[in-house]
Design an enzyme around this catalytic site. Structure first.
Site, PDB file in Angstrom:
ATOM      1  N   ASN A   5      -7.760  -2.512  13.936  1.00 17.71           N
ATOM      2  CA  ASN A   5      -9.177  -3.206  13.830  1.00 17.71           C
ATOM      3  C   ASN A   5      -9.671  -4.475  12.463  1.00 17.71           C
ATOM      4  O   ASN A   5     -10.066  -4.492  11.862  1.00 17.71           O
ATOM      5  CB  ASN A   5      -9.663  -1.665  12.824  1.00 17.71           C
ATOM      6  CG  ASN A   5      -8.967  -1.282  11.692  1.00 17.71           C
ATOM      7  OD1 ASN A   5      -8.216  -2.115  11.244  1.00 17.71           O
ATOM      8  ND2 ASN A   5      -9.303  -0.213  11.161  1.00 17.71           N
ATOM      9  N   HIS A  24      -7.704  -4.774   9.418  1.00 15.01           N
ATOM     10  CA  HIS A  24      -6.644  -4.655   8.292  1.00 15.01           C
ATOM     11  C   HIS A  24      -6.104  -5.641   7.868  1.00 15.01           C
ATOM     12  O   HIS A  24      -5.158  -5.522   9.310  1.00 15.01           O
ATOM     13  CB  HIS A  24      -6.906  -3.458   8.091  1.00 15.01           C
ATOM     14  CG  HIS A  24      -5.977  -2.234   8.788  1.00 15.01           C
ATOM     15  ND1 HIS A  24      -6.131  -0.555   9.111  1.00 15.01           N
ATOM     16  CD2 HIS A  24      -4.162  -2.856   9.398  1.00 15.01           C
ATOM     17  CE1 HIS A  24      -5.079  -0.427   9.173  1.00 15.01           C
ATOM     18  NE2 HIS A  24      -4.239  -1.637   9.306  1.00 15.01           N
ATOM     19  N   ASP A  27       0.885  -1.188  -0.008  1.00  8.74           N
ATOM     20  CA  ASP A  27       0.312   0.392  -0.123  1.00  8.74           C
ATOM     21  C   ASP A  27       0.742   1.341  -0.047  1.00  8.74           C
ATOM     22  O   ASP A  27       2.298   1.352   0.425  1.00  8.74           O
ATOM     23  CB  ASP A  27      -1.148  -0.075   1.213  1.00  8.74           C
ATOM     24  CG  ASP A  27       0.186  -0.732   2.410  1.00  8.74           C
ATOM     25  OD1 ASP A  27       1.053  -0.224   2.599  1.00  8.74           O
ATOM     26  OD2 ASP A  27      -1.373  -1.110   4.052  1.00  8.74           O
ATOM     27  N   GLU A  73      -9.446  -1.587   5.310  1.00  9.46           N
ATOM     28  CA  GLU A  73     -10.183  -1.285   6.172  1.00  9.46           C
ATOM     29  C   GLU A  73     -11.300  -2.546   6.887  1.00  9.46           C
ATOM     30  O   GLU A  73     -11.907  -2.740   5.602  1.00  9.46           O
ATOM     31  CB  GLU A  73     -10.967  -0.081   6.810  1.00  9.46           C
ATOM     32  CG  GLU A  73      -9.539   1.059   6.549  1.00  9.46           C
ATOM     33  CD  GLU A  73      -8.513   1.070   7.632  1.00  9.46           C
ATOM     34  OE1 GLU A  73      -8.260  -0.307   8.545  1.00  9.46           O
ATOM     35  OE2 GLU A  73      -8.444   2.646   7.631  1.00  9.46           O
TER      36      GLU A  73
END
Ligand code: F6R
Length: 273
Positions: free
Chosen positions: A136, A138, A67, A143
């Protein structure tokens, strides 16, 4: 999914380096998948140490980052292009032209995403993908509620991810709002996944990934569906797992036939290229 719980992050880095080394020595022109962030830094340092000692060679190796932030110039110290250059390309002696990071500064971001997917395909796919996990759940910057079929695309970072990553910037509002990330569908196609997690702040996400349902609410739960995924944890990151004693028992009693033998890895790679 194989779960390995080790006493320290350093032991985890060594095991992950063993797994990368297995892939590197099983064929030529290895394609690495690279995560950024804190989790894989020990692994990259261990790979660099093995290179310096002459135990590992990275000739012919190419790589794809997971990313990149949108809007940070590639020479910004917190761009993933800079971090990959400093933490991976230089220490491992990789050819900079063979190491790819999504172009978060492109005028045509959608076209850049498409080109990135194509470049991965043209390279024959990723042999071993290094992953971290967000608090979270990811992976990459997929996400919660990201599609399991998603490909490389632009995403909006969640407030939690922006706040978690604020530690790398001078102030929280400098963390970009958008990113380009490989999709979950892209990551699912890599031949081997190695995920590293350390620290208590990852414990809930790790438990959801390993023992929760396969759900887009925890994108990392995708690993439950992958045929060759290893999760390497320190004791704090493993602290919310219900079956941690069982995972340790399984690992300690791992039979020889379950270990990766180089010939099988080589055959798998040939089949896909
Ligand atoms: C970064 C990436 C992210 C990180 C995750 C954990 O390229 O893919 O999924 O792996 O946010 O970050 P750290 O390792 O900093 O806790």
């Amino acid at each position: 999914m194989e779960i390995v719980i080790l006493r320290s992050a350093q032991e985890g880095a060594q095991l992950a380096a063993d797994m990368v080394a297995e892939v590197l020595t099983s064929g030529s022109n290895t394609v690495l998948g690279l995560a950024t962030g804190s989790s894989p830094l020990g692994l990259y340092a261990e790979l660099a140490r093995r290179r310096r000692s002459g135990a590992l060679h990275f000739g012919g190796t190419s790589a794809f980052a997971l990313d990149e932030y949108v809007g940070l110039p590639s020479d910004h110290p917190q761009s993933y292009a800079s971090i990959i250059r400093d933490e991976v390309v230089q220490p491992l002696g990789l050819d900079p032209a063979a190491v790819h990071v999504p172009d978060g500064s492109a005028d045509d971001l959608v076209g850049a995403c498409r080109a990135y997917e194509q470049a991965i395909q043209d390279a024959g796919g990723v042999d071993v993908q290094i992953l971290g996990i967000g608090a979270n759940g990811h992976i990459g910057f997929n996400e919660p509620t990201s599609s399991f079929a998603s490909r490389t695309r632009i995403k909006t970072l969640s407030p939690q991810t922006r706040s978690d990553n604020a530690r790398f910037f001078d102030s929280p509002d400098q963390v970009p709002e958008h990113c380009i990330t490989q999709g979950l569908g892209t990551i699912a196609e890599t031949r081997r996944l190695v995920l590293l997690a350390q620290g208590e702040h990852k414990a809930r996400a790790v438990a959801a990934m390993v023992e929760g349902p396969v759900t887009a609410m925890c994108p990392a739960s995708l690993l439950q569906m992958h045929p060759d995924a290893t999760v390497i944890l320190d004791e704090l990151a493993a602290s919310a797992l219900t079956l941690s004693d069982y995972y340790s028992y399984v690992y300690e009693h791992k039979p020889a036939w379950q270990r990766h033998d180089p010939a099988t890895i080589t055959a798998e790679r040939e089949r896909h290229k």
